[in-house]
Design a protein around this motif. Structure first.
Motif, short mmCIF file in Angstrom:
data_model
loop_
_atom_site.label_atom_id
_atom_site.label_comp_id
_atom_site.label_asym_id
_atom_site.label_seq_id
_atom_site.Cartn_x
_atom_site.Cartn_y
_atom_site.Cartn_z
N ASN A 153 0.82 -1.22 0.00
CA ASN A 153 0.00 0.00 0.00
C ASN A 153 0.85 1.26 0.00
OD1 ASN A 153 -2.27 -1.58 -0.01
ND2 ASN A 153 -2.78 -1.27 2.15
N ALA A 154 2.04 1.17 0.62
CA ALA A 154 2.93 2.35 0.62
C ALA A 154 3.47 2.61 -0.78
CB ALA A 154 4.07 2.12 1.60
N ILE A 155 3.81 1.53 -1.50
CA ILE A 155 4.35 1.69 -2.85
C ILE A 155 3.27 2.16 -3.82
CG2 ILE A 155 5.32 0.46 -4.83
CD1 ILE A 155 6.85 -1.30 -2.86
N TYR A 156 2.11 1.52 -3.74
CA TYR A 156 1.06 1.80 -4.71
C TYR A 156 -0.01 2.78 -4.17
CZ TYR A 156 3.20 -2.05 -7.18
OH TYR A 156 4.10 -2.86 -7.83
N GLU A 157 0.28 3.35 -2.99
CA GLU A 157 -0.57 4.36 -2.37
C GLU A 157 -2.04 3.91 -2.32
OE1 GLU A 157 0.11 8.11 -4.28
OE2 GLU A 157 2.15 8.28 -3.45
N LYS A 158 -2.22 2.74 -1.75
CA LYS A 158 -3.56 2.18 -1.57
C LYS A 158 -4.04 2.49 -0.15
CE LYS A 158 -3.84 0.03 -5.59
NZ LYS A 158 -4.89 0.33 -6.59
N GLN A 159 -5.22 3.04 -0.08
CA GLN A 159 -5.78 3.35 1.23
C GLN A 159 -6.39 2.08 1.85
OE1 GLN A 159 -8.26 6.78 1.66
NE2 GLN A 159 -7.16 7.97 0.11
N ASP A 160 -6.21 1.98 3.18
CA ASP A 160 -6.75 0.82 3.91
C ASP A 160 -6.82 1.21 5.37
OD1 ASP A 160 -6.15 -1.82 5.57
OD2 ASP A 160 -7.07 -2.42 3.68
N ASP A 161 -7.94 0.95 5.99
CA ASP A 161 -8.11 1.36 7.38
C ASP A 161 -7.05 0.76 8.30
OD1 ASP A 161 -10.32 2.82 6.67
OD2 ASP A 161 -11.78 1.26 7.22
N THR A 163 -3.90 -0.11 7.38
CA THR A 163 -2.52 0.30 7.07
C THR A 163 -2.32 1.80 6.99
OG1 THR A 163 -2.90 0.17 4.67
CG2 THR A 163 -2.17 -1.86 5.81
N ASP A 164 -3.39 2.58 6.92
CA ASP A 164 -3.25 4.03 6.72
C ASP A 164 -2.41 4.70 7.80
OD1 ASP A 164 -4.65 4.00 4.39
OD2 ASP A 164 -6.52 4.79 5.22
N LYS A 165 -2.51 4.21 9.03
CA LYS A 165 -1.75 4.86 10.10
C LYS A 165 -0.25 4.65 9.96
CE LYS A 165 -2.56 1.01 13.33
NZ LYS A 165 -3.05 0.68 14.69
N TYR A 166 0.14 3.71 9.08
CA TYR A 166 1.55 3.47 8.83
C TYR A 166 1.99 4.08 7.49
CZ TYR A 166 0.25 -0.16 12.17
OH TYR A 166 -0.26 -0.83 13.26
N THR A 167 1.10 4.03 6.49
CA THR A 167 1.45 4.52 5.16
C THR A 167 1.19 6.02 4.99
OG1 THR A 167 -0.75 3.92 4.32
CG2 THR A 167 1.02 2.27 4.11
N LYS A 168 0.24 6.58 5.72
CA LYS A 168 -0.08 8.01 5.65
C LYS A 168 -0.41 8.55 7.04
CE LYS A 168 -4.01 8.90 3.71
NZ LYS A 168 -5.17 9.04 2.78
N PRO A 169 0.57 8.58 7.92
CA PRO A 169 0.34 9.00 9.30
C PRO A 169 -0.06 10.48 9.42
CG PRO A 169 2.69 8.78 8.87
CD PRO A 169 1.99 8.22 7.68
N ASP A 170 0.33 11.29 8.45
CA ASP A 170 0.01 12.72 8.50
C ASP A 170 -1.10 13.09 7.52
OD1 ASP A 170 2.05 13.16 10.39
OD2 ASP A 170 3.56 13.22 8.79
N GLY A 171 -1.79 12.11 7.04
CA GLY A 171 -2.89 12.35 6.11
C GLY A 171 -2.50 12.20 4.66
#
Length: 273
Positions: A153-161, A163-171
């Motif tokens: 999800n971090a590579i392909y910027e996939k949102q997921d409830d 994983t979001d706190k790890y891949t997009k912690p600042d929004g």
């Protein structure tokens, strides 16, 4: 044999003749026997000295130079004391023999009991190692799946409830997937799970050392457990220390997960119901 002339009648007789066969004259006087005690002269056939009463021995007629023949002793008289000693020795030998047999039987029973205890303990440790690995493998599987999901999800910027706190912690998504994985390993809950997996590895490692020398009836079970252990280590390491690219990591994780499951199924054959 030479012939001589009898001095009494003039007839010829043998030189060894004691008396003349013609006139009866004594030619060779018979040697007189004497008592060995008092020296009295003994007549032929006497059994004791008429003077002192000493018994007449056949050896008294022997010459002065002659010595009595030695008598060889062919038997030994066994006294009552010797019989008792022999009896004691025989009794002691029997006691020693019986004691040796008893000790041997006791030792065999003791060894059999100890071996049975060892087999029972080995069986218990075998099951404990198997189920401890299974527990660690389950935690490692769920952790590795989360790692793979965060990575993807971090590579392909996939949102997921989840994983979001790890891949997009600042929004917004992090610029590098390593940052997302760093956020994941910094999470207190996930960090505790990874520590638990490491502790699980240490526990399993200690059990495997205890199981290293199996009884004969558990050698095949130990071989199966060793295969399960190798697969388990590969799987738990995927959670503890992910490496490579997302593709190679996913491949390694899937292989380790499949091998662990298959190895456990093989191991089940050796576990008590």
């Amino acid at each position: 044999m030479a012939m001589i002339v009898c001095p009494h009648c003039g007839e010829q007789v043998s030189e060894k003749a004691k008396k003349c066969v013609h006139c009866g004259a004594i030619l060779i006087p018979e040697e007189k026997k004497h008592c060995m005690e008092c020296g009295a002269e003994l007549e032929e056939g006497m059994t004791e000295c008429p003077k002192c009463g000493c018994p007449v021995d056949d050896t008294q007629g022997q010459g002065a130079d002659e010595k009595p023949q030695k008598v060889e002793v062919t038997g030994v008289k066994v006294t009552k004391k010797i019989k008792i000693v022999i009896g004691i020795i025989v009794a002691l030998l029997i006691i020693v023999s019986v004691t040796a047999v008893a000790i041997s039987e006791y030792q065999k029973k003791k060894e059999a009991k100890e071996y049975a205890q060892r087999v029972e303990e080995y069986s218990d440790n075998l099951e404990l190692a198997t189920f401890t690995m299974l527990s660690g493998a389950g935690d490692a599987e769920s952790s590795a799946n989360l790692i793979k999901q965060v990575w993807y999800n971090a590579i392909y910027e996939k949102q997921d409830d989840e994983t979001d706190k790890y891949t997009k912690p600042d929004g917004y998504f992090v610029s590098d997937f390593n940052d997302a994985l760093g956020n994941l390993y910094s999470d207190e809950s996930f960090s505790r799970k990874i520590s638990s997996i490491k502790d699980n590895q240490d526990t399993v490692g200690g059990l495997m050392k205890e199981l290293k020398n199996p009884p004969d009836e558990y050698k095949e079970a130990y071989d199966a457990l060793s295969v399960f252990y190798e697969a388990y280590i590969s799987l738990t390491n995927c959670a503890i220390d992910p490496s490579g690219s997302l593709q190679t990591y996913s491949s390694s994780f899937n292989d380790a997960d499949t091998n662990t499951l298959n190895a456990y199924k093989s191991m089940e054959l050796y576990l008590d119901d």
